[in-house]
Design an enzyme around this catalytic site. Structure first.
Site, PDB file in Angstrom:
ATOM      1  N   GLU A  94     -59.874   5.626 -27.202  1.00 19.53           N
ATOM      2  CA  GLU A  94     -58.440   5.934 -27.055  1.00 19.53           C
ATOM      3  C   GLU A  94     -58.167   7.389 -27.419  1.00 19.53           C
ATOM      4  OE1 GLU A  94     -55.958   1.874 -27.816  1.00 19.53           O
ATOM      5  OE2 GLU A  94     -56.898   2.762 -29.582  1.00 19.53           O
ATOM      6  N   ASP A 126     -53.681   5.512 -26.533  1.00 20.91           N
ATOM      7  CA  ASP A 126     -53.228   4.135 -26.335  1.00 20.91           C
ATOM      8  C   ASP A 126     -52.018   4.108 -25.407  1.00 20.91           C
ATOM      9  OD1 ASP A 126     -52.949   1.238 -27.043  1.00 20.91           O
ATOM     10  OD2 ASP A 126     -51.123   1.956 -27.998  1.00 20.91           O
TER      11      ASP A 126
END
Length: 249
Positions: free
Chosen positions: A136, A68
């Site tokens: 992610e 992320d």
């Protein structure tokens, strides 16, 4: 000789699996990974109950956090350079659209990453967000395996070039609820979401919601979670009030 042969036969199934995994991951990456263990971790669900050599639980969740951050920084730098006239608010909003849960889920699906997930949970019971979560984690694995340069290159080549269209994103709404709340606050209108359980006869837990603006019901919705019901009601309210809202934007 017999001992050597036994060792080869023992290792061959896992070696073959690693070989298939290596080839598939290489195809997605566009380059050869150095260390497969990072990618294996990126696809390990907590339900697998795996531990590392120090006894720490193995799952994709820590890599998800790292990925992320990598995505956010590369996307932010791209937007900063691509849109020199964009102010902080514009750039923040555009980055949010690119890394929205909806968009990340789309990327995870397109890369077919769920096929690699190791889990004791039936895949049919995975929520939609697993696609974005493991995407992610996959980005985090690339960073640990190859460093920032390769990670940045992957994001540019596989995501920005193929999925990021500035003009289209400018008109994309990522949260109708936020849009409705923002409009109500700007126009000094009162609003509230009345949520109630609405199970019906399906045997599945549902939530109903009524959206009030200035004490009038402007929309209703029903979904399997409060969040989805509120978002659907907000979307319906937006289209009902679209002319009024867009005049003020």
């Amino acid at each position: 000789m017999r001992r050597i042969l036994k060792k080869i036969l023992k290792k061959s199934p896992s070696s073959n699996q690693d070989g298939v995994f290596f080839e598939k991951i290489s195809q997605i990456l566009g380059f050869k990974p150095n260390t497969l263990k990072y990618y294996e971790k990126a696809f390990t669900h907590r339900s697998a109950n795996k531990l590392d050599e120090k006894g720490n639980p193995i799952s994709y969740e820590r890599l998800e956090f790292l990925g992320d951050a990598m995505l956010g920084s590369v996307i932010a730098a791209h937007l900063y350079n691509k849109v020199p006239t964009g102010d902080e608010g514009y750039l923040t909003k555009m980055r949010s659209k690119i890394v929205s849960r909806e968009h990340l889920n789309e990327l995870g699906r397109d890369f077919k990453l769920v096929q690699f997930v190791e889990s004791k949970v039936n895949p049919s019971h995975f929520g939609d967000n697993i696609h974005g979560n493991i995407f992610e984690a996959f980005i985090g694995a690339i960073y640990l395996d190859k460093g920032f340069e390769y990670c940045e290159k992957f994001i540019h080549e596989k995501i920005i070039k193929q999925y990021v269209n500035i003009e289209r994103l400018e008109g994309k709404v990522i949260s109708y609820k936020s849009l409705i709340i923002e409009w109500c606050q700007k126009e000094k209108k009162s609003f509230r979401f009345d949520v109630f359980e609405d199970n019906g006869k399906e045997g599945i837990k549902y939530f109903g919601v009524k959206l009030f603006i200035d004490e009038e019901v402007v929309s209703k919705a029903r979904a399997t979670s409060k969040k989805k019901a509120e978002e659907t009601a907000s979307k319906r309210a937006f289209f009902a009030l679209q002319d009024l809202i867009e005049k003020k934007q």
